[in-house]
Design an enzyme around this catalytic site. Structure first.
Site, mmCIF file in Angstrom:
data_model
loop_
_atom_site.group_PDB
_atom_site.id
_atom_site.type_symbol
_atom_site.label_atom_id
_atom_site.label_comp_id
_atom_site.label_asym_id
_atom_site.label_seq_id
_atom_site.Cartn_x
_atom_site.Cartn_y
_atom_site.Cartn_z
ATOM 1 N N ASP A 263 0.896 -1.155 0.000
ATOM 2 C CA ASP A 263 0.000 0.000 0.000
ATOM 3 C C ASP A 263 0.931 1.200 0.000
ATOM 4 O O ASP A 263 1.596 1.472 1.003
ATOM 5 C CB ASP A 263 -0.883 0.001 1.257
ATOM 6 N N HIS A 264 1.009 1.902 -1.141
ATOM 7 C CA HIS A 264 2.068 2.910 -1.254
ATOM 8 C C HIS A 264 1.911 4.037 -0.234
ATOM 9 O O HIS A 264 2.865 4.732 0.069
ATOM 10 C CB HIS A 264 2.168 3.443 -2.687
ATOM 11 N N HIS B 122 -5.862 2.851 1.911
ATOM 12 C CA HIS B 122 -5.123 4.058 2.315
ATOM 13 C C HIS B 122 -5.733 4.732 3.550
ATOM 14 O O HIS B 122 -5.047 5.072 4.502
ATOM 15 C CB HIS B 122 -5.075 5.075 1.177
#
Ligand code: BG6
Length: 524
Positions: free
Chosen positions: A180-181, A243
């Protein structure tokens, strides 16, 4: 979480499935190249692009280089480390030849497989990696080959469980890096530091002092040519499940026992499992969805969602979601958490704001008290409570709103904003999230990757919401014009509680990009 000084990175070979995709071109290879330029990669590393297209290695490197502007210093040397392998996801022979290719690479190099592929390709690839003997544990580092999996991790709790069970038939959990960037963003990691490396915040980080918390992730972009995926996903699956849930966990979690990967993730899971389910009779008030219609952003006309490519003309997919939720534990009892995200909003902002309780209605916070004092003047309004705002992006930093006396004979009180800006403090913008995450994969550090139970706990909270949305055909899906802050119902969600959506405007400084200069001080 890793130590502040990075350990040496061992030789590695990174195989990227989906090598011709946007992610490889725009994020993964540029991140690796920047790491290379900074001398953070070992001498021995190789990046093997894998795809269905028959491509010669030189052409593969040239295409990537053109995107990056291959005049960049060091690109030619970096490109020597790039290779290409043609592969059909379902063909066992292609994995055998991949294995041979990897054997020809740097001797004992760590192997990582990055699956930048559509969700349906994940299981076939992992199965084939297993059959080809490419996924086996190695005894020396205790981890073995790593497999990086991009979201979505399933589309609901059931499918996420099935996916995890299947992955576990081939891989150990320690080999699975669910990426999950958002977790790789410096500002997101700084939430730990802010909370646990300073003594002043933790004592007041609870229901005694905090009135409520807001999380906003707004984007100006639309669906960026990904209509086929997005129309099936929507904002809740695309952004909230991953996010926004991570942001919520980091701001709300208990101090972990240590910064070891599992201690940090244990603390996050506790937040997710304490989220209060939204009862279906509260749905219309506590969960607002929206879809953008045509409008304009910065003077540019924007099409409506239903006019976008690969989107059904009668689509009911949400491009905006706002929720009010509670964390039912001792620390957060009774404190509402408001979260919202949307596409085609007026500004690109990811921000968490912690709103503290107002001071008692005496002294400066009441007109009556001033009236009793001869020398003081009446204040013009009630005092604004303190707000601590964590700007994830852009203009990464932290701001604190507090009250000051305005100089002069009168006892006038005004809010003032104190700003910390990464760019000003460190003279540069933080590195891209993928730089950090790719190094962590090479080093086998899973702290910033989603563990199985984390992903499942997020689905367990959001599953009923998604089912409700799918089941109640009459559930309102209010529209909002592109370039606005979402449907008016999302404002009511918070205003009915006597609060407002807030974005602390970053005060303009010479080093700012100025991009968020148009942000209102409050939005809604
Ligand atoms: C991705 C979503 O995970 O995050 C996209 O799939 C979204 O829809 C993107 O645009 C936002 O990332 P960032 O880093 O630009 O905030």
């Amino acid at each position: 979480m890793s130590n502040h000084k990075r350990q040496r990175v061992d030789p590695f070979q990174l195989t990227i499935f989906g090598a011709s995709g946007d992610l490889t071109r725009e994020k993964l290879v540029p991140a690796l190249f920047r790491l290379y330029q900074q001398g953070l990669l070992p001498d021995e590393f190789r990046v093997i692009g894998v795809g269905r297209t028959d491509l010669e290695a030189g052409k593969f490197a040239r295409t990537l280089g053109q995107h990056l502007d291959d005049e960049c210093e060091g690109w030619a040397d970096f490109a020597e480390h790039l290779a290409y392998h043609r592969l059909d996801y379902d063909r066992p022979d292609d994995y055998t030849s991949l294995r041979e290719m990897l054997r020809d690479g740097p001797g004992d190099a760590v192997r990582a497989f990055y699956l930048s592929v559509p969700p349906k390709a994940i299981i076939p690839i992992v199965d084939q990696l297993g059959r080809a003997g490419l996924a086996e544990h190695r005894s020396d580092d205790g981890i073995g080959p790593r497999v990086v999996v991009e979201k979505p991790f399933g589309s609901d709790l059931e499918s996420a469980r099935q996916l995890n069970q299947h992955l576990h038939t081939v891989l150990d959990e320690r080999q699975i890096f669910r990426i999950d960037h958002y977790l790789g963003k410096e500002t997101v990691q700084n939430i730990h530091v802010l909370r646990f490396a300073n003594s002043i915040f933790e004592p007041i980080w609870n229901q005694k002092y905090v009135d409520h918390v807001q999380v906003t992730v707004s984007e100006t972009v639309g669906i960026a040519g990904r209509g086929g995926y997005y129309d099936q996903a929507g904002a809740i699956r695309d952004m909230v499940q991953n996010h926004l849930m991570h942001l919520l966990c980091l701001v709300a979690m208990e101090p972990p026992n240590s910064l070891a990967p599992d201690d940090v993730r244990d603390a996050k899971v506790k937040v997710l499992t304490a989220l209060r389910p939204i009862p279906s009779d509260c749905f219309r008030n506590d969960c607002i969805r929206g879809q953008y219609t045509a409008g304009s952003i910065g003077g540019e006309p924007m099409p409506g969602y239903r006019e976008e490519e690969d989107v059904a003309p009668d689509s009911n997919t949400e491009t905006f979601a706002a929720l009010k939720t509670y964390i039912d534990n001792w620390r957060w009892s009774g404190v509402p958490f408001y979260i919202r995200t949307g596409k085609r909003m007026p500004a690109r902002i990811s921000e968490i704001s912690v709103h503290f309780k107002p001071v008692p209605r005496v002294l400066f916070n009441t007109a009556d008290a001033f009236a009793r004092s001869r020398s003081a003047r009446r204040p013009t309004g009630s005092l604004q409570p303190n707000v601590l705002s964590i700007r994830i992006q852009p203009n990464e930093g932290i701001s604190m709103l507090f009250q000051v006396k305005v100089p002069g004979p009168e006892m006038a009180v005004e809010p003032f904003q104190m700003d910390f800006s990464y760019a000003e403090a460190f003279g540069r913008h933080p590195p891209d999230a993928y730089e950090r995450l790719l190094l962590d994969v090479a080093q086998g550090d899973q702290t910033l990757f989603t563990r199985q139970d984390e992903a499942e706990a997020a689905w367990a909270f959001l599953g009923p919401i998604l089912r409700e949305c799918a089941g109640q055909k009459d559930l309102p899906l209010p529209n909002y014009e592109a370039g606005t802050w979402g449907p008016s119902e999302a404002d009511e969600l918070i205003e009915n509680d006597g609060r407002r959506w807030t974005i602390l405007r970053h005060r303009h400084r010479a080093t700012d990009s100025g991009k968020d200069d148009t942000c209102p001080s409050t939005s809604g």
